[in-house]
Design an enzyme around this catalytic site. Structure first.
Site, PDB file in Angstrom:
ATOM      1  N   GLY A 126       0.863  -1.112   0.128  1.00  0.00           N
ATOM      2  CA  GLY A 126       0.154   0.176  -0.304  1.00  0.00           C
ATOM      3  C   GLY A 126       0.891   1.176  -0.399  1.00  0.00           C
ATOM      4  N   SER A 127       1.784   0.857  -0.084  1.00  0.00           N
ATOM      5  CA  SER A 127       3.449   2.356   0.761  1.00  0.00           C
ATOM      6  C   SER A 127       3.347   2.331  -1.050  1.00  0.00           C
ATOM      7  CB  SER A 127       4.209   2.363   1.584  1.00  0.00           C
ATOM      8  OG  SER A 127       3.429   2.494   2.733  1.00  0.00           O
ATOM      9  N   SER A 164       6.482   4.775   3.296  1.00  0.00           N
ATOM     10  CA  SER A 164       6.458   3.796   4.338  1.00  0.00           C
ATOM     11  C   SER A 164       5.593   4.331   5.521  1.00  0.00           C
ATOM     12  CB  SER A 164       7.778   2.830   5.068  1.00  0.00           C
ATOM     13  OG  SER A 164       6.505   1.953   6.426  1.00  0.00           O
ATOM     14  N   SER A 194       3.521   2.965   8.333  1.00  0.00           N
ATOM     15  CA  SER A 194       4.215   2.358   9.568  1.00  0.00           C
ATOM     16  C   SER A 194       5.334   3.176   9.717  1.00  0.00           C
ATOM     17  CB  SER A 194       4.534   1.083   9.522  1.00  0.00           C
ATOM     18  OG  SER A 194       4.356   0.038   9.147  1.00  0.00           O
ATOM     19  N   GLU A 223      -6.813  -7.222  -0.815  1.00  0.00           N
ATOM     20  CA  GLU A 223      -7.245  -6.596   0.151  1.00  0.00           C
ATOM     21  C   GLU A 223      -8.303  -6.712   0.420  1.00  0.00           C
ATOM     22  OE1 GLU A 223      -3.145  -3.916   1.789  1.00  0.00           O
ATOM     23  OE2 GLU A 223      -2.738  -4.289  -0.014  1.00  0.00           O
ATOM     24  N   HIS A 225      -0.631 -10.993 -26.298  1.00  0.00           N
ATOM     25  CA  HIS A 225       0.540 -11.757 -26.653  1.00  0.00           C
ATOM     26  C   HIS A 225       1.205 -12.941 -25.638  1.00  0.00           C
ATOM     27  CE1 HIS A 225       1.700  -9.305 -29.787  1.00  0.00           C
ATOM     28  NE2 HIS A 225       0.733  -8.522 -29.012  1.00  0.00           N
ATOM     29  N   LYS A 229       3.923 -10.917   8.691  1.00  0.00           N
ATOM     30  CA  LYS A 229       5.669  -9.946   8.729  1.00  0.00           C
ATOM     31  C   LYS A 229       5.767 -10.284  10.384  1.00  0.00           C
ATOM     32  CE  LYS A 229       3.931  -6.006   6.515  1.00  0.00           C
ATOM     33  NZ  LYS A 229       3.662  -4.525   7.099  1.00  0.00           N
TER      34      LYS A 229
END
Ligand code: PA5
Length: 352
Positions: free
Chosen positions: A58-59, A100, A102, A238, A254, A347
């Site tokens: 998202g960032s 970022s 966060s 998401e 293609h 994470k």
């Protein structure tokens, strides 16, 4: 009977963190950050040879949007890095944006640190965290974002400061008019697609209803809209908690078109074509022929037209329609659009 997307109870039950409301705030978030970005202290930049944007998920989408917006006409390349390392050529003549929400994304922190060690000037866009602290140590300008937002709902915060900074650094024309025009297009769209607008008049609610039970395949009519198709796919992942395909014409003709030969799979796919109102004939013909030859057995084929006259307005208008559609799809599927548990779990395990 009340349509579930017109029923306030649906939002109370399934959207307690108000992802639908955040989508509707996109134009106002853009306005707020545009005013802040215009006053941002800019770093001392020598003759830059590259613009590097660091950011994940998202960032990172802000970097993709920047590349799509200015890349084709900018005098130096715009490179988006979604990894923990910067390319070897990064140095004092690169201008780096580190994004970022966060401030704690390991890839972005490491890539930013590498860029600083290589002597690159940088602008940091974050709500704080380790990245914010490191930017303070290096004395880099920081765009401070409000915390507590899902990064994907903060797209104007993560994207527009870069547009503003580059326009100012390169003295590229009148900035405020460009944003003001896009903002008005976005406000008009919110007026058409917000949850208060009933399904019978709300194109995003109707599109979401056609996608339920299928895998969306989002295709951009040309590479200049590819970033929007990718954003739709990510928002279906998401917010909607569903897999989705994305690709762009003419490249998909293609390779991916052959994958449609298996009709059992093709029947599960719902096509969304992202288009522009004034496409050249060769683009329109290509899309029409592909609809006839390739998408014959798709569950549905929808078209969404970009709005506005500038590239900024067109890209953001498609982003906004996709954001609304993905939230409505989540609600029709009975899921809360906000949590992204698998991202957090991966994470957490990697950090442990
Ligand atoms: O949408 C999300 O939550 C993710 O894609 C995050 O944006 C991504 O993991 C990076 O985190 P951050 O935006 O905090 O740098």
């Amino acid at each position: 009977m009340v349509h579930p997307l017109d029923d306030p109870e649906t939002y109370r039950r399934l959207d307690p963190q108000d992802m639908a409301g955040l989508g509707a705030r996109l134009p106002e978030m853009g306005e707020e950050i545009w005013q802040i970005a215009m006053r941002l202290r800019l770093p001392q930049v020598m003759e830059s040879t590259t613009i590097i944007v660091l950011g994940m998920g998202g960032s990172g989408v802000g970097g993709d949007l920047l590349q799509a917006l200015i890349g084709p006409s900018f005098p130096v390349p715009v490179i988006v890095v979604k990894d923990r390392h910067v390319p070897a050529f990064v140095g004092p003549q690169s201008l780096v944006f580190a994004c970022s929400h966060s401030g704690n994304t390991e890839e972005t922190i490491q890539a930013y640190t590498e860029a600083k060690q290589a002597g690159a000037p940088a602008i940091v866009i974050t709500s704080g965290g380790v990245l914010g602290a490191r930017a303070a140590e290096y004395g880099d300008p920081v765009v401070h974002l409000p915390g507590g937002l899902p990064p994907r709902a903060a797209v104007p915060y993560l994207f527009l400061p870069m547009v503003s900074a580059l326009r100012r650094l390169t003295h590229m024309g009148e900035l405020s008019m460009e944003w003001a025009g896009a903002r008005d297009v976005l406000r008009a769209l919110v007026g058409e697609l917000d949850r208060e607008v009933p399904a019978e008049r709300n194109a995003a609610k109707r599109l979401a209803a056609r996608l339920v039970g299928h895998i969306p395949a989002v295709y951009a009519s040309s590479p200049s809209l590819a970033v929007a198709a990718y954003r739709w796919k990510c928002q279906f992942n998401e917010n909607g908690k569903t897999l989705a395909l994305w690709n762009t014409f003419p490249e998909l003709n293609h390779n991916e078109t052959v994958g449609w030969e298996d009709e059992r799979i093709a029947r599960q796919l719902a096509v969304v074509l992202l288009r522009e109102p004034d496409e050249p004939d060769e683009v329109s013909r290509r899309v029409t022929v592909t609809r006839e030859v390739v998408f014959r057995t798709a569950a549905s084929v929808d078209e969404v037209l970009a709005r506005g006259s500038t590239r900024l307005a067109r890209l953001l208008s498609l982003v906004l329609v996709g954001d609304f559609t993905s939230v409505y799809l989540a609600l029709l599927r009975g899921v809360d659009p906000t949590p992204v548990r698998p991202i957090e779990e991966v994470k957490r395990r990697l950090a442990g």
